[in-house]
Design an enzyme around this catalytic site. Structure first.
Site, PDB file in Angstrom:
ATOM      1  N   CYS A 167       0.854  -1.202   0.092  1.00  0.00           N
ATOM      2  CA  CYS A 167       0.020  -0.043  -0.193  1.00  0.00           C
ATOM      3  C   CYS A 167       0.872   1.133   0.065  1.00  0.00           C
ATOM      4  O   CYS A 167       1.908   1.233   0.194  1.00  0.00           O
ATOM      5  CB  CYS A 167      -0.865  -0.077   1.347  1.00  0.00           C
ATOM      6  SG  CYS A 167      -2.264   1.183   1.297  1.00  0.00           S
ATOM      7  N   ASP A 183      -5.941  -1.898  11.682  1.00  0.00           N
ATOM      8  CA  ASP A 183      -4.879  -1.070  11.632  1.00  0.00           C
ATOM      9  C   ASP A 183      -4.621  -0.439  13.018  1.00  0.00           C
ATOM     10  O   ASP A 183      -5.139  -0.469  13.881  1.00  0.00           O
ATOM     11  CB  ASP A 183      -5.279  -0.075  10.625  1.00  0.00           C
ATOM     12  CG  ASP A 183      -3.749   0.436   9.768  1.00  0.00           C
ATOM     13  OD1 ASP A 183      -2.756   0.155  10.377  1.00  0.00           O
ATOM     14  OD2 ASP A 183      -3.849   1.318   9.152  1.00  0.00           O
TER      15      ASP A 183
END
Length: 208
Positions: free
Chosen positions: A8, A131
């Site tokens: 990412c 996360d």
């Protein structure tokens, strides 16, 4: 089938080509205004095209959004030719379901208690991304997420584990959480927003 891996925060075509050629399952681009990894829609489209061309297998492109503007997300997903909308904020089920009419959707959660676990388990999204965050960034902090709580979620649904994932801790993360996929961002960088091709290759060379 092993654990899937997403690289990412890609900002350049060159880095995207490395990730795709080395076997990444997902490539992520960030549209958060305050992120050092932010890209324009045009850059995201170039990254998407390059990733697909460089990959020997189907690779999915993920757009990371941090605000619930449906029109903006829809337009960006279409113009950049992305496959998955990652909602990296406290997105409503209504927004998730609207977007799921056209794309797969991942909804981010930050786990600190059992109530957060229940919220993640009840999400309408195709998968939940777990996360870490701080007062400045909603992700890409380099800090580990709560693996113990993440494992509770992963036992019952698809989990994308994020938060400080790198070649050095990925085997431990897989053993502790048993996620469906892993999301690496800061762990494959030399500086915020600057990917390290060697770190990308090292992570993607591991057998998970």
């Amino acid at each position: 089938m092993g654990v899937k891996i997403k690289i990412c925060g890609l900002k350049s075509v060159a880095d995207a080509e490395v990730a795709a050629a080395c076997g990444a399952d997902f490539a992520g681009v960030v549209f958060h205004e305050k992120s050092p990894r932010k890209v324009s829609v045009e850059t995201a489209r170039r990254i998407a095209m390059a990733s697909r061309a460089a990959s020997a297998k189907p690779i999915k492109l993920v757009g990371v959004f941090t605000r619930g503007d449906y029109s903006f997300i829809r337009q960006t997903m279409r113009e950049a030719d992305l496959d998955i909308a990652q909602l990296h904020f406290d997105a409503s089920d209504d927004l998730v379901e609207r977007l799921m009419k056209d794309w797969r959707v991942w909804r981010a959660f930050w786990l600190s208690c059992e109530a957060d676990v229940e919220a993640a388990l009840s999400s309408k999204a195709d998968a939940v991304l777990l996360d870490s965050r701080n007062s400045i960034l909603p992700g890409g902090t380099g800090e580990l997420s709560n693996w113990e709580l993440a494992a509770e979620v992963a036992r019952k649904r698809k989990v994308v584990l994020a938060g400080g994932i790198s070649a050095e801790n990925v085997l431990e993360a897989v053993s502790a959480v048993r996620p469906w996929a892993l999301d690496a961002n800061s762990g494959v960088e030399v500086a915020p927003g600057q990917k390290d091709p060697l770190k990308i290759r090292k992570l993607l060379s591991l057998k998970l």
